[in-house]
Write an enzyme that holds these catalytic residues in place. Structure first.
Site, mmCIF file in Angstrom:
data_model
loop_
_atom_site.group_PDB
_atom_site.id
_atom_site.type_symbol
_atom_site.label_atom_id
_atom_site.label_comp_id
_atom_site.label_asym_id
_atom_site.label_seq_id
_atom_site.Cartn_x
_atom_site.Cartn_y
_atom_site.Cartn_z
ATOM 1 N N TYR A 1 101.704 11.909 67.001
ATOM 2 C CA TYR A 1 101.420 12.032 65.574
ATOM 3 C C TYR A 1 102.027 13.295 64.974
ATOM 4 C CZ TYR A 1 98.226 8.073 65.661
ATOM 5 O OH TYR A 1 97.696 6.807 65.775
ATOM 6 N N ASN B 1 89.384 5.224 61.883
ATOM 7 C CA ASN B 1 90.287 6.249 61.360
ATOM 8 C C ASN B 1 90.094 6.460 59.860
ATOM 9 O OD1 ASN B 1 91.782 7.108 63.639
ATOM 10 N ND2 ASN B 1 92.891 5.168 63.644
ATOM 11 N N HIS C 1 94.505 13.364 65.584
ATOM 12 C CA HIS C 1 95.893 13.032 65.255
ATOM 13 C C HIS C 1 96.716 14.269 64.868
ATOM 14 C CE1 HIS C 1 95.100 8.447 64.589
ATOM 15 N NE2 HIS C 1 94.770 8.881 65.795
#
Length: 419
Positions: free
Chosen positions: A242, A145, A195
Site C-alpha cells: 500500500y 476497511n 495500510h
C-alpha cells in the site's frame, strides 16, 4: 461458542468457513450466524458454507439470517466485514479521484475517504445492536476497511473492538517460506497505521533475519511489492504494498488510467464465485477465491478470535489504541502493530523509535484520519473538505474542493447529512 459474521453474504465468507473448518480445535464454533441484507447472496453463501462444514465434518450449525438482532444475540464474538454500496460504490472510489490527478483506491486517498464516510455510521449502528444483544464482554473484530478509521470509531464509542488486516500475516507467511521455517516461528516488527506499514524486523528464535532476507531476496521482495529495490535498501525495512500509492503515486496513476479498475475485476470474480456457490456439488473452497483477495484472512481471524476468547496471550498484528506506543501520536489514535492478545484485550509490544521519514508520514496520515472520522461521524461539507485537504495525496486547496464535491455527489445516497 456462538460467532456472528455481519456481512456474511460476502463472497469472502467461504474463505472464513474454510479456516473455521480446518482450525476447529483452535476455535470450537457451535453456532455460526451469517448476517446480511442481501437475500440472494445470503442464500448462496449460506448454502455453500453449510456444505463446506458438512464436507469437513464440522459439527457446528450455520444459520443465515437477515435479522441482525437474532444474528448477534448471545454471540461470544462478532466479526464485521461490510462493503456499504457494494462494488458500484467501489467503482466510484477507484475512478472519481482521477478527475483531479489523484490515485483511485478503495482504502487510500480520496476513494478510501469516501468509503470511510459511507461505512462508519453503518458500523456504529451495528455495534450498538451488538452492545445491547450480544453476550456481555463480547468482542467486535473489525475487518471492514478502512480498518484503522473504523476501529477508532468503535473504540471512541466505548465498544470492545479490535481491528484486523491480512497484510502482516501475508508477510509472515512469505518470509517464513523464504527462510525455510514454519510461520509460527516468525515474529514481525510490524509498525504503522492500517495500510501504511513497514516490516522493520523479522525475528526467528529472537534473532532478526531481515538483513539476511534483504541480502538474499531483495529483488524478489521488491518485485512483489512493486517498489524499487534501492528504496527498500534505503529504508532498511520492507514497506507494505500500500505504500506504493505514496512512494510511486504518479506511476500508479498512469497504470490506473490505462487499465480496468479493481472493482471491475472483482465484480467478474464475484459472479463466477456466486455461480459456483449455487452448485450443490461444490463443497470446498474454490480456487477462484484466491483472486478475490484476502489471502490468509481466515487464519488471521481464527487466531485473533481464539486468543480473545481463549486467553492464549500470544503475539499477533492488530489495530489497537496507541496509548503511548508511538509517542508522536495521540493516545486514542489507532495503530497497527504487533501486540499480545488475550481475554483482557490487546497490548502493543514495545516499539523502537522510528526514523523521521516514517514518523512524519504516519503523523501526516494520522492527522487526516482524525479529520476523516470527525467528518464521518458529524457530516458536513466543511469537515469533508478539511479532511480531504489534510491528506498527503491531495494537499492542494483547489484540488481538495473539487474532490470534495465529486465525493459528495457520488455518495449522496449513503450520506444522511447530504441527502
Amino acid at each position: 461458542m456462538k460467532l456472528a459474521v455481519v456481512g456474511g453474504g460476502s463472497t469472502y465468507t467461504p474463505e472464513l468457513i474454510d479456516g473455521f473448518a480446518r482450525l476447529r480445535e483452535l476455535l470450537p464454533i457451535e453456532e455460526l450466524w451469517l448476517v446480511d441484507t442481501d437475500p440472494d447472496r445470503l442464500r448462496l453463501v449460506g448454502g455453500m458454507s453449510e456444505r463446506m462444514f458438512r464436507a469437513a465434518g464440522h459439527p457446528g450449525r450455520i444459520v443465515p439470517t437477515s435479522d441482525l438482532v437474532a444474528g448477534v444475540s448471545d454471540a461470544d464474538a462478532v466479526l464485521i466485514q461490510l462493503r456499504v454500496g457494494g462494488q458500484d460504490a467501489r467503482q466510484g472510489d477507484e475512478t472519481f479521484p482521477h478527475e483531479c490527478g489523484c490515485i483511485g483506491q478503495e482504502t487510500t486517498g480520496p476513494g478510501g475517504f469516501a468509503k470511510a464516510l459511507r461505512t462508519v455510521p453503518v458500523v456504529l449502528n451495528v455495534a450498538d445492536v451488538v452492545r445491547r444483544h450480544a453476550k456481555p464482554g463480547a468482542w467486535i473484530v473489525d475487518f471492514t476497511n478502512p480498518v484503522g478509521i473504523v476501529t477508532r470509531a468503535l473504540l471512541q464509542e466505548g465498544h470492545r473492538a479490535v481491528g484486523l488486516c491480512n497484510v502482516a500475516i501475508g508477510f509472515q507467511r512469505r518470509f517464513a517460506k523464504l527462510l525455510g521455517v514454519d510461520h509460527t516461528e516468525v515474529a514481525l516488527g510490524h509498525v504503522g497505521l492500517n495500510h501504511l506499514t513497514w516490516e522493520r524486523s523479522v525475528a526467528v528464535g529472537g534473532i532478526d533475519r531481515l538483513p539476511d532476507l534483504l541480502g538474499a531476496h531483495l529483488g524478489e521482495l521488491a518485485e512483489e511489492i512493486e517498489l524499487p529495490a534501492s528504496l527498500i535498501s534505503l529504508l532498511g525495512s520492507v514497506p507494505s504494498y500500500y505504500l506504493r500509492y505514496y512512494y510511486a503515486h504518479d506511476e500508479v496513476l498512469r497504470e490506473q488510467l490505462n487499465a480496468p479498475t479493481r472493482a471491475e475485476a472483482v465484480r467478474k470474480v464475484e459472479h463466477e464465485l456466486l455461480d459456483l456457490y449455487a452448485d450443490p456439488s461444490v463443497d470446498t473452497k474454490p480456487e477462484q477465491l484466491a483472486q478475490r483477495g484476502g489471502a490468509f484472512y481466515s487464519e488471521a481471524a481464527v487466531d485473533l478470535i481464539a486468543s480473545l476468547t481463549g486467553d492464549r496471550g500470544d503475539v499477533q498484528v492488530v489495530n489497537l489504541r496507541n496509548d503511548g506506543s508511538l509517542p508522536f501520536l495521540p493516545d486514542d489514535h489507532v495503530i497497527e502493530v504487533s501486540a499480545t492478545v488475550g481475554a483482557d484485550g490487546v497490548r502493543a509490544l514495545p516499539i523502537e523509535p522510528l526514523p523521521a521519514d516514517l514518523a512524519g508520514l504516519i503523523g501526516h496520515v494520522a492527522g487526516y484520519e482524525r479529520l476523516a472520522l470527525d467528518a464521518a461521524v458529524h457530516g458536513g461539507r466543511d469537515r469533508v473538505l478539511r479532511a480531504m485537504l489534510a491528506h498527503p495525496l491531495v494537499g492542494q486547496y483547489e484540488r481538495a474542493e473539487k474532490l470534495t464535491d465529486l465525493l459528495i455527489a457520488g455518495n449522496r445516497e449513503h450520506l444522511a447529512w447530504a441527502k
